[in-house]
Design a protein around this motif. Structure first.
Motif, mmCIF file in Angstrom:
data_model
loop_
_atom_site.group_PDB
_atom_site.id
_atom_site.type_symbol
_atom_site.label_atom_id
_atom_site.label_comp_id
_atom_site.label_asym_id
_atom_site.label_seq_id
_atom_site.Cartn_x
_atom_site.Cartn_y
_atom_site.Cartn_z
ATOM 1 N N GLY A 56 -0.596 25.567 18.987
ATOM 2 C CA GLY A 56 -1.373 24.902 20.266
ATOM 3 C C GLY A 56 -0.089 24.646 21.422
ATOM 4 N N GLU A 57 1.079 24.630 20.992
ATOM 5 C CA GLU A 57 2.197 24.056 21.974
ATOM 6 C C GLU A 57 2.324 25.359 22.943
ATOM 7 O OE1 GLU A 57 4.976 20.796 19.907
ATOM 8 O OE2 GLU A 57 5.643 22.883 19.450
ATOM 9 N N PHE A 58 1.974 26.589 22.393
ATOM 10 C CA PHE A 58 1.918 27.661 23.375
ATOM 11 C C PHE A 58 0.977 27.511 24.519
ATOM 12 C CE2 PHE A 58 3.876 29.504 19.673
ATOM 13 C CZ PHE A 58 5.169 30.247 20.202
ATOM 14 N N GLY A 59 -0.204 26.816 24.190
ATOM 15 C CA GLY A 59 -1.345 26.829 25.254
ATOM 16 C C GLY A 59 -1.233 25.596 25.909
ATOM 17 N N HIS A 60 -2.453 24.866 26.163
ATOM 18 C CA HIS A 60 -2.387 23.526 26.709
ATOM 19 C C HIS A 60 -2.594 22.784 25.614
ATOM 20 C CE1 HIS A 60 -3.166 25.084 31.098
ATOM 21 N NE2 HIS A 60 -4.026 26.173 30.283
ATOM 22 N N TYR A 61 -1.616 21.879 25.328
ATOM 23 C CA TYR A 61 -1.543 21.232 24.201
ATOM 24 C C TYR A 61 -2.398 19.936 24.006
ATOM 25 C CZ TYR A 61 0.415 18.748 20.141
ATOM 26 O OH TYR A 61 0.676 18.072 18.933
ATOM 27 N N ASP A 62 -3.327 19.641 23.432
ATOM 28 C CA ASP A 62 -4.240 18.271 23.551
ATOM 29 C C ASP A 62 -4.511 18.028 22.131
ATOM 30 O OD1 ASP A 62 -6.031 16.178 23.750
ATOM 31 O OD2 ASP A 62 -7.261 17.240 25.217
ATOM 32 N N ILE A 63 -3.842 16.931 21.531
ATOM 33 C CA ILE A 63 -3.862 16.482 20.254
ATOM 34 C C ILE A 63 -5.394 16.297 20.165
ATOM 35 C CG2 ILE A 63 -3.156 14.033 20.498
ATOM 36 C CD1 ILE A 63 -2.654 16.169 17.325
ATOM 37 N N ASP A 64 -6.325 15.859 20.926
ATOM 38 C CA ASP A 64 -7.435 15.230 20.779
ATOM 39 C C ASP A 64 -8.551 16.511 20.585
ATOM 40 O OD1 ASP A 64 -6.894 12.534 20.620
ATOM 41 O OD2 ASP A 64 -6.848 12.356 22.882
ATOM 42 N N GLN A 65 -8.074 17.519 20.905
ATOM 43 C CA GLN A 65 -8.688 18.820 20.648
ATOM 44 C C GLN A 65 -8.322 19.211 19.127
ATOM 45 O OE1 GLN A 65 -11.316 20.675 22.906
ATOM 46 N NE2 GLN A 65 -11.555 18.417 23.214
ATOM 47 N N LEU A 66 -6.937 19.507 19.272
ATOM 48 C CA LEU A 66 -6.339 20.144 18.309
ATOM 49 C C LEU A 66 -6.532 19.618 16.704
ATOM 50 C CD1 LEU A 66 -2.876 20.751 19.703
ATOM 51 C CD2 LEU A 66 -4.619 22.514 19.074
ATOM 52 N N LYS A 67 -6.853 18.080 16.690
ATOM 53 C CA LYS A 67 -6.904 17.339 15.557
ATOM 54 C C LYS A 67 -8.393 17.897 14.832
ATOM 55 C CE LYS A 67 -8.999 13.208 17.530
ATOM 56 N NZ LYS A 67 -8.817 11.619 18.087
ATOM 57 N N TYR A 68 -9.325 18.275 15.693
ATOM 58 C CA TYR A 68 -10.609 18.891 15.352
ATOM 59 C C TYR A 68 -10.648 20.172 14.689
ATOM 60 C CZ TYR A 68 -12.694 14.540 17.499
ATOM 61 O OH TYR A 68 -12.987 13.503 17.834
ATOM 62 N N VAL A 69 -9.592 20.772 14.701
ATOM 63 C CA VAL A 69 -9.394 21.992 13.878
ATOM 64 C C VAL A 69 -8.363 21.756 12.634
ATOM 65 C CG1 VAL A 69 -10.081 23.731 15.534
ATOM 66 C CG2 VAL A 69 -7.663 23.208 15.359
ATOM 67 N N ALA A 70 -7.313 20.921 12.975
ATOM 68 C CA ALA A 70 -6.399 20.560 11.972
ATOM 69 C C ALA A 70 -6.749 19.879 10.821
ATOM 70 C CB ALA A 70 -4.881 19.970 12.796
ATOM 71 N N VAL A 71 -7.567 18.977 10.974
ATOM 72 C CA VAL A 71 -7.952 18.192 10.093
ATOM 73 C C VAL A 71 -9.099 19.002 9.314
ATOM 74 C CG1 VAL A 71 -9.470 16.118 9.360
ATOM 75 C CG2 VAL A 71 -7.829 15.885 10.952
#
Lengths: 324, 324
Positions: A56-71
């Motif tokens: 995610g850090e290579f793109g528009h990093y948004d933890i509130d989006q990323l968490k919905y795939v990480a979890v």
């Protein structure tokens, strides 16, 4: 940078994921809640979420989006571990299925089903159907991989190709998909997504090969379980397939595997491991693992130089050399 | 209209769904393919797809859309049946877990996982995230329902509420969701969707109660298995809960349940069933089932009069009175 420093750098977002993991398995059902939480608290490296965040850090990093795939990815990994244990659990009771162990097994199975369903449910927070497609496809492949493992139990005629296809499904795909979904959830284009997928796939292959090597040459203290658990289960791994190619060792190895398949007690596997260690099986497996690591790093070539890229390279080297 | 006539009317689209079902579980993996196909060929009423199609007839009916919810719903139902069998399988081998039966169980578990994953993967053909959300939520509830069933095994203190909550999760929700997704996939509005959901939910409750009544008073020929399989598994159903409320029968029923829990052989349950039949337990269960049927039909009140509505009412009556 050491692995621990990478985790330290990502600490606050890993904590967010940890909280979401806990929240996600919270259930009005007490037994399910306890079983899932126990599993969660047992820890783990949270490797899949870390790959999501780094991709995610290579793109528009948004933890509130990323968490919905990480979890969901970590949940799918957890659920597959629970299902792995379902029958082993009964096994430790010497093949005798008591009412108690029967319930335990059913509970383990339904806990796994519950966690799988929770994973998919959480992913639906993201409205991109491609994400659901990739996740469910990975789950299809994982279940095929598990079946393949069973089908090849104690099969000493299997080819290296059979082994590689199996670990690709069982392990490498979910790690590849972690990188891929981190890329998609941060809006990266197709080209970057493919590179990160290739990185994850190759790291995942190396990771599983190393895992299988360590199961043979690690100590009980390092592994947290006695070595040789793969062969006791009937799981013939890469070092064994290579070792069987040695004409001098082949027949004695076959004899030992035969004995283990008939009565897989702890002491029975010592001779097997001793013979195996005298062949070049472990070394050849390590070499193949290193080749996957090289490919993983090469896959990142066209990505911009950054702290993140350096971290991914460091993780790849760690996977290649980890001693436990 | 009889049930057989409704199926005849929907025949061509049921055939499309049948083909898609077969296609969906086609796998490059031989064992998975065979296990899934065997299950599919064993048949079933395809009740969930029929509800999808009928709900769809109230909106813009398009089989090419509807099949992407009908097939996943039937697959989820099938997968849950496979997982139900996982431990029972070992059980028939008198508690002794042979290598063979161990493999069978693992294969059953992973076949279930595979079919679940295939179901979700197929649903991603529809790009509406609401559909994935509803499906995965239903799966979460189903796994909780299965756990609840285990938790309440041989629990003679459970309340009617516990039973109803359990069958709601285990059975009624998936039927409700079948009607709901048929409505969504054919573009119906929220109001119609709610009515169809309510219909499906109440039919599902009635269906499971009738199923549990039949398990006690059906013959082996009608059921395709010996009666009393619920109590032998430890599953205390509604007629039993009602019967336990009879002061005169309670203590002898408790004695019999105790005996069954210790040694659930076939002949042991005859006395239990005889005592149960002398109480009003079965009749009261039938009465509650009928009330659910009435509610199901009432839920359709505000839907336009049509052949489809007539079919749904006929199915409800069939569920209320079915003898097998």
């Amino acid at each position: 940078m050491k692995l621990i420093d990478i985790y330290a750098r990502l600490k606050s977002d890993i904590q967010i994921i940890e909280k979401e993991l806990e929240k996600s398995i919270t259930s009005e059902h007490r037994l399910l809640h306890d079983a899932s939480l126990h599993l969660l608290k047992a820890g783990g490296k949270r490797l899949r979420p870390v790959f999501v965040l780094l991709a995610g850090e290579f793109g528009h990093y948004d933890i509130d989006q990323l968490k919905y795939v990480a979890v969901p990815l970590e949940l799918i990994h957890m659920a597959s571990l629970v299902h792995d244990d379902v029958i082993d659990n009964a096994d430790t009771r010497r093949g005798k299925l008591t009412v108690k162990s029967k319930w335990d097994n059913r509970i383990a199975m339904y806990t796994g089903d519950y966690i799988f369903a929770k994973a998919l449910h959480m992913a639906t927070e993201l409205k991109n159907p491609l994400i659901h497609q990739i996740l469910s496809k990975a789950m299809v492949q994982m279940s095929i991989g598990e079946m393949e493992q069973i089908r090849f139990f104690y099969n000493t005629e299997q080819r290296i190709y059979d082994y590689l296809l199996r670990i690709r499904r069982k392990t490498a795909l979910l790690i590849a998909v972690s990188c891929q979904l981190g890329a998609i959830a941060s809006g990266l284009g197709h080209a970057e997504m493919r590179m990160l997928y290739a990185y994850g796939y190759n790291v995942g292959m190396a990771f599983q090969i190393r895992d299988d090597v360590l199961d043979i040459c690690g100590t009980e203290k390092e592994l947290g379980k006695p070595p040789g658990s793969d062969i006791r289960q009937g799981n013939i791994t890469l070092p064994v397939i290579y070792a069987l190619q040695n004409e001098s060792a082949r027949s004695s190895l076959l004899d030992e595997i035969q004995k283990i398949s008939e009565n897989a007690k702890r002491q029975d596997i010592r001779t097997f491991i001793d013979i195996l260690k005298e062949t070049d099986g472990l070394q050849k497996a390590e070499e193949l693992s290193s080749r996957y690591i090289d490919k993983a790093i090469a896959a990142l070539d066209d990505l911009p130089k950054s702290k993140t890229k350096k971290n991914l390279i460091d993780i790849a080297y760690f996977v290649g050399n980890r001693s436990h």
